[in-house]
Design a protein around this motif. Structure first.
Motif, PDB file in Angstrom:
ATOM      1  N   TYR A 198       0.800  -1.062   0.041  1.00 20.80           N
ATOM      2  CA  TYR A 198      -0.028  -0.033   0.013  1.00 20.80           C
ATOM      3  C   TYR A 198       0.914   1.351   0.064  1.00 20.80           C
ATOM      4  CZ  TYR A 198      -3.503  -3.330   1.468  1.00 20.80           C
ATOM      5  OH  TYR A 198      -4.268  -4.390   1.753  1.00 20.80           O
ATOM      6  N   LYS A 217      -3.772   0.353  -2.992  1.00 21.28           N
ATOM      7  CA  LYS A 217      -3.366  -0.878  -2.805  1.00 21.28           C
ATOM      8  C   LYS A 217      -2.639  -1.076  -4.262  1.00 21.28           C
ATOM      9  CE  LYS A 217      -3.959  -5.593  -2.401  1.00 21.28           C
ATOM     10  NZ  LYS A 217      -4.571  -6.735  -2.605  1.00 21.28           N
ATOM     11  N   VAL A 231      -5.325   0.813  -6.748  1.00 23.88           N
ATOM     12  CA  VAL A 231      -6.814   1.059  -6.533  1.00 23.88           C
ATOM     13  C   VAL A 231      -6.966   1.992  -5.181  1.00 23.88           C
ATOM     14  CG1 VAL A 231      -7.296  -1.177  -5.388  1.00 23.88           C
ATOM     15  CG2 VAL A 231      -9.078   0.372  -6.361  1.00 23.88           C
ATOM     16  N   VAL A 232      -7.669   2.926  -4.992  1.00 24.90           N
ATOM     17  CA  VAL A 232      -8.079   3.790  -3.840  1.00 24.90           C
ATOM     18  C   VAL A 232      -8.707   2.901  -2.933  1.00 24.90           C
ATOM     19  CG1 VAL A 232      -8.973   5.557  -2.749  1.00 24.90           C
ATOM     20  CG2 VAL A 232      -8.013   5.807  -4.923  1.00 24.90           C
ATOM     21  N   VAL A 233      -8.126   2.847  -1.639  1.00 22.69           N
ATOM     22  CA  VAL A 233      -8.818   1.853  -0.397  1.00 22.69           C
ATOM     23  C   VAL A 233      -8.814   2.694   0.668  1.00 22.69           C
ATOM     24  CG1 VAL A 233      -7.795  -0.374  -1.536  1.00 22.69           C
ATOM     25  CG2 VAL A 233      -6.287   0.820  -0.028  1.00 22.69           C
ATOM     26  N   ASP A 234      -9.360   1.969   1.682  1.00 25.97           N
ATOM     27  CA  ASP A 234      -9.336   2.897   2.993  1.00 25.97           C
ATOM     28  C   ASP A 234      -9.090   1.892   4.074  1.00 25.97           C
ATOM     29  OD1 ASP A 234     -10.081   4.813   4.854  1.00 25.97           O
ATOM     30  OD2 ASP A 234     -12.199   4.427   4.811  1.00 25.97           O
ATOM     31  N   ARG A 235      -7.566   1.507   4.350  1.00 30.19           N
ATOM     32  CA  ARG A 235      -7.209   0.605   5.340  1.00 30.19           C
ATOM     33  C   ARG A 235      -6.846   1.252   6.587  1.00 30.19           C
ATOM     34  NH1 ARG A 235      -3.771  -5.013   4.832  1.00 30.19           N
ATOM     35  NH2 ARG A 235      -3.260  -4.607   7.104  1.00 30.19           N
ATOM     36  N   THR A 308     -13.098   5.630  -2.645  1.00 33.49           N
ATOM     37  CA  THR A 308     -12.538   4.277  -2.939  1.00 33.49           C
ATOM     38  C   THR A 308     -13.046   3.484  -3.951  1.00 33.49           C
ATOM     39  OG1 THR A 308     -14.285   3.332  -1.171  1.00 33.49           O
ATOM     40  CG2 THR A 308     -12.098   3.990  -0.281  1.00 33.49           C
ATOM     41  N   GLY A 309     -12.042   2.695  -4.679  1.00 31.76           N
ATOM     42  CA  GLY A 309     -12.838   1.770  -5.791  1.00 31.76           C
ATOM     43  C   GLY A 309     -12.324   2.272  -7.137  1.00 31.76           C
TER      44      GLY A 309
END
Lengths: 330, 92
Positions: A198, A217, A231-235, A308-309
């Motif tokens: 990430y 990610k 890809v835009v994620v939200d961890r 995200t996504g």
């Protein structure tokens, strides 16, 4: 009219300048004048047609000449904000902050004391250790370090990290050859971890907190580790570790942090500037380069939340230019 | 962990795109993308309607010519995996 200076325009070599320009254009603010600056007269950004004006500047290693040239350009352009795109420029500008500000140019970077704590890979590891930031097992070594000591404590494969990049060594012999070839005073040998990767692009407000971020990610990478698709994620843990890092360091301005791991994440890399994929921040609804301009000028600016996504596919676009224009900046 | 009357719901961090015969789930927290086959899509749609494990099996039994025990096991295994992947949460 707001005049913004952007450096590091060589997209082909992975510099983020043109990503910053793209994000600034995506803001839709027609009152922006973008002045591009690069130390190579053949950088692709100079010929992109996206800049209002472009200049060649000396490499930041030529400190005095760099400042003189900036003064010359500023006389013509009256730059309001400069966004540096190379780590070395961030180091230099932080040391010259007073001189830059006396020209009326604003720059969202921390003071040189803060920058010096993370200015190279070895100091970054030292800072992570002191601050309890999770990172892969690492040793700071010199060319004269005892190889037996390194191989006794580390598990192969390892990565050697220095200013020139990261180089893998799969066994003791490869490590010995690499160390001899690099012959540097100080670099990092780090255990190579496997896992999901990430990276997060953050903007730290002068008040000392992260005021905007976009994290991705990595879905596909090149042989040398450049992200091809993300890809835009939200961890949550990516943001928590980043907050901890930025607040303990007292950073101001843009930064990229990279992580690897599965359930537990480790910080593997720190870049003191926007990443090459920075235009994704604008596409994902959090235009961080535009936020830099607004915050540096002391304007109120509402930073949104990332979408995200949204995936990014990195691409290289060829440009077609008249032969005489090629030598325009020489 | 679960029984026939257990109810599962997709976690809020999961987005889907369901087509006729296949579908995709995207976990916006981890970035993982999962592909569903036709049966997986059907179960997923029923899950989103809020049906329990038992109700899903009963609905599927009306549609597929397969013995109920096999169906129960398959549905249970599918749901167990989605819970393991962090796609579903057990609500009761």
């Amino acid at each position: 009219m707001t005049v913004v200076g952007v450096t590091g325009l060589n997209s082909f070599l992975g510099a983020p300048g043109m990503g910053i320009v793209r994000a600034l254009r995506l803001s839709g603010d027609r009152d922006l004048r973008i002045v591009g600056m690069d130390y190579s007269p053949f950088s692709d950004g100079l010929f992109s047609g996206s800049l209002d004006k472009a200049y060649v500047i000396p490499h930041p290693r030529r400190r005095r000449r760099f400042l003189e040239r900036l003064k010359e350009i500023n006389k013509v352009e009256k730059i309001d904000v400069i966004i540096p795109s190379l780590d070395e420029e961030v180091v230099l500008l932080s040391e010259m902050r007073d001189s830059i500000e006396s020209l009326g140019i604003r720059c969202l970077i921390p003071d040189s004391r803060c920058v010096s704590r993370v200015r190279d890979k070895a100091s970054q590891i030292e800072f992570m250790r002191e601050s309890g930031i999770p990172h892969p097992k690492s040793m700071i070594v010199t060319a004269s370090s005892n190889l037996d000591e390194i191989t006794r404590d580390m598990r192969f494969p390892v990565l050697i990290k220095c200013e020139d990049g990261a180089f893998p060594a799969f066994n003791e012999e490869e490590l010995r050859i690499l160390m001899r070839r690099l012959g540097r005073k100080k670099f990092v040998v780090q255990e190579y971890l496997e896992g999901d990767e990430y990276s997060i692009c953050i903007l730290a407000h002068p008040e000392g907190r992260i005021c905007g971020h976009v994290m991705q990610k990595k879905l596909a990478q090149s042989d040398i580790g450049n992200t091809l698709i993300g890809v835009v994620v939200d961890r949550r843990d990516v943001l928590e570790i980043s907050r901890d890092f930025v607040e303990k360091l007292g950073w101001i301005g843009p930064m990229e942090l990279e992580f690897i791991g599965m359930r537990e994440l480790y910080l593997t890399d720190v870049n003191l500037r926007f990443p090459a994929w920075v235009s994704l921040t604008a596409a994902a609804g959090v235009n961080l380069p535009y936020a830099v301009v607004q915050i540096a000028l002391g304007r109120k600016y509402e930073i949104g939340r990332q979408r995200t996504g949204l995936a990014i596919v990195r691409a290289v676009e060829d440009l077609y230019v008249d032969i005489f224009d090629i030598f325009k900046y020489k | 962990m679960t029984n026939q009357s257990s109810k599962f719901l997709p976690r809020k961090t999961v987005r889907d795109q369901i087509e006729d015969k296949r579908g995709y789930l995207f976990d916006e927290e981890t970035g993982y993308v999962y592909e569903l086959n036709e049966t997986g899509c059907k179960i997923w749609i029923l899950l989103k309607e809020g049906l329990s494990n038992e109700e899903i099996v009963s609905k599927m039994a009306q549609e597929y010519d397969v013995d109920v025990t096999t169906l129960e096991n398959d549905v249970k295994e599918f749901l167990k995996r989605l819970v393991e992947y962090g796609i579903l949460e057990v609500v009761r």
